[in-house]
Write a protein that holds these residues in place. Structure first.
Motif, PDB file in Angstrom:
ATOM      1  N   HIS A 101       1.059  -1.794   0.007  1.00  0.00           N
ATOM      2  CA  HIS A 101       0.218  -0.156   0.349  1.00  0.00           C
ATOM      3  C   HIS A 101       0.841   1.064  -0.217  1.00  0.00           C
ATOM      4  CE1 HIS A 101      -3.364  -2.376   0.535  1.00  0.00           C
ATOM      5  NE2 HIS A 101      -2.990  -2.622   1.869  1.00  0.00           N
ATOM      6  N   ALA A 102       1.763   1.104  -0.136  1.00  0.00           N
ATOM      7  CA  ALA A 102       3.269   2.110  -0.315  1.00  0.00           C
ATOM      8  C   ALA A 102       3.015   3.150  -2.058  1.00  0.00           C
ATOM      9  CB  ALA A 102       4.688   2.059   0.026  1.00  0.00           C
ATOM     10  N   THR A 103       3.569   3.882  -2.589  1.00  0.00           N
ATOM     11  CA  THR A 103       3.207   4.631  -3.354  1.00  0.00           C
ATOM     12  C   THR A 103       5.435   3.725  -4.171  1.00  0.00           C
ATOM     13  OG1 THR A 103       3.486   6.950  -2.870  1.00  0.00           O
ATOM     14  CG2 THR A 103       4.781   6.272  -4.702  1.00  0.00           C
ATOM     15  N   LEU A 120       2.616   4.129  -8.981  1.00  0.00           N
ATOM     16  CA  LEU A 120       1.246   3.935  -8.332  1.00  0.00           C
ATOM     17  C   LEU A 120       1.113   4.292  -6.934  1.00  0.00           C
ATOM     18  CD1 LEU A 120       1.119   0.014  -8.834  1.00  0.00           C
ATOM     19  CD2 LEU A 120       0.179   2.463 -10.121  1.00  0.00           C
ATOM     20  N   SER A 121       0.657   5.357  -6.786  1.00  0.00           N
ATOM     21  CA  SER A 121       0.240   6.201  -5.680  1.00  0.00           C
ATOM     22  C   SER A 121      -0.236   5.677  -4.791  1.00  0.00           C
ATOM     23  CB  SER A 121      -0.527   7.748  -5.792  1.00  0.00           C
ATOM     24  OG  SER A 121       0.027   8.231  -6.897  1.00  0.00           O
ATOM     25  N   GLY A 122       0.214   5.680  -3.184  1.00  0.00           N
ATOM     26  CA  GLY A 122      -0.109   4.405  -1.928  1.00  0.00           C
ATOM     27  C   GLY A 122      -0.942   5.701  -1.003  1.00  0.00           C
ATOM     28  N   ARG A 123      -1.420   4.766  -0.149  1.00  0.00           N
ATOM     29  CA  ARG A 123      -2.342   5.284   0.685  1.00  0.00           C
ATOM     30  C   ARG A 123      -2.189   6.452   1.666  1.00  0.00           C
ATOM     31  NH1 ARG A 123      -5.546  -0.287   1.102  1.00  0.00           N
ATOM     32  NH2 ARG A 123      -6.476  -1.356   0.008  1.00  0.00           N
ATOM     33  N   VAL A 222       8.096   4.191  -1.949  1.00  0.00           N
ATOM     34  CA  VAL A 222       8.608   5.778  -1.056  1.00  0.00           C
ATOM     35  C   VAL A 222       7.009   5.616   0.362  1.00  0.00           C
ATOM     36  CG1 VAL A 222       7.899   8.129  -0.794  1.00  0.00           C
ATOM     37  CG2 VAL A 222       8.231   7.105  -2.725  1.00  0.00           C
ATOM     38  N   VAL A 223       7.282   5.953   1.675  1.00  0.00           N
ATOM     39  CA  VAL A 223       6.958   5.344   2.951  1.00  0.00           C
ATOM     40  C   VAL A 223       7.073   6.900   3.733  1.00  0.00           C
ATOM     41  CG1 VAL A 223       7.065   2.618   2.562  1.00  0.00           C
ATOM     42  CG2 VAL A 223       8.898   3.893   4.037  1.00  0.00           C
ATOM     43  N   PRO A 224       6.003   6.772   5.140  1.00  0.00           N
ATOM     44  CA  PRO A 224       6.071   7.953   5.461  1.00  0.00           C
ATOM     45  C   PRO A 224       7.853   7.373   6.270  1.00  0.00           C
ATOM     46  CG  PRO A 224       4.227   6.916   5.733  1.00  0.00           C
ATOM     47  CD  PRO A 224       5.205   6.245   5.065  1.00  0.00           C
ATOM     48  N   ASP A 225       8.089   6.103   6.912  1.00  0.00           N
ATOM     49  CA  ASP A 225       9.075   6.127   7.714  1.00  0.00           C
ATOM     50  C   ASP A 225       9.580   4.923   7.933  1.00  0.00           C
ATOM     51  OD1 ASP A 225      10.704   5.077  10.121  1.00  0.00           O
ATOM     52  OD2 ASP A 225       8.726   6.529  11.481  1.00  0.00           O
TER      53      ASP A 225
END
Length: 255
Positions: A101-103, A120-123, A222-225
């Motif tokens: 579920h990540a970009t 693909l854009s993540g949630r 790409v993820v927040p952390d």
């Protein structure tokens, strides 16, 4: 941006490509004056050629501004990098998105920059500046570091000679970046922590093809952390990248 093509020896083809090359991810719409300046052409020449391109579908008019026409997009889809690599990679990108579920990013190297082939854009709400067809510096992104690690020596020297700072966390010390590139070879992945966008981290792996393991692209998330779950993300990326690599034809390079 093109150089000065106003000299008599410049061909029509070079001037047309200069007009089209005036557009990029940061300049998607241009006035006639800006188009002429960025193409390095006299205003009258730019006006004449732009009018012809509009008639042929190479450019479109939107009020007093120009945008790239659908005909150029259609032709671009015929390029091997689009027709082969993106087509082969598509199901693996969707599987990767479903698992994380990540970009998701698929990219290749274009000179000293990253060229984004698919996304693909993540949630999660993460600031992502990449665009399909857009370019970013190699040293600021996960996919870029992977591609830089496997780039020819002259490309590495060129990039390391001018490491622009994008955020306070961008790696601008050549020695530190060289060590990160060596780690890509040892560990099989690259990562960034807010080096391109504050609040965004990335992890990426190479896409290899053929018995020699030629690196033809990079696959990233790409993820927040990344402090938790990095190993899981790397494993998912490696499975997807291996599937893409096995599915690519061996006869010719997709790039």
């Amino acid at each position: 941006m093109a150089g000065n093509l106003s000299t008599p020896g410049a061909s029509v083809a070079s001037r047309v490509f200069a007009l089209l090359g005036a557009f990029d991810a940061e300049h998607r719409t241009l006035s006639l004056t800006a188009l002429a300046e960025r193409a390095g052409l006299p205003l009258a020449t730019a006006h004449r050629l732009a009018g012809e391109l509009v008639g042929l579908g190479g450019l479109e008019r939107r009020g007093d501004r120009y945008v790239v026409g659908r005909r150029v997009w259609d032709l671009g889809l015929l390029a091997p990098v689009q027709a082969e690599l993106r087509q082969v990679a598509a199901p693996f990108l969707h599987d990767l998105y479903a698992a994380t579920h990540a970009t998701v990013h698929l990219a290749e190297r274009a000179g000293t920059e990253v060229l984004y082939l698919d996304r693909l854009s993540g949630r999660a709400t993460v600031p992502v500046v990449s665009r399909v067809g857009g370019r970013l510096p190699l040293h600021t992104t996960g996919v870029g570091k992977v591609l830089l690690a496997f780039a020819p020596d002259d490309v590495q020297r060129s990039v390391l000679a001018e490491l622009a700072r994008v955020t306070p966390y961008t790696i601008t010390q050549p020695g530190r970046l060289r060590e990160q590139l060596r780690r890509v070879h040892r560990e099989g992945f690259a990562q960034t922590v807010e080096e391109m966008s504050p609040g965004a981290c990335s992890v990426a792996v190479p896409v290899r093809r053929g018995p020699d393991g030629e690196v033809v692209a990079a696959l990233g998330l790409v993820v927040p952390d990344l402090r938790r779950g990095r190993a899981r993300l790397v494993a998912a990326l490696q499975v997807a990248a291996a599937g893409i690599g096995r599915s690519l034809p061996l006869s010719e390079s997709p790039g």
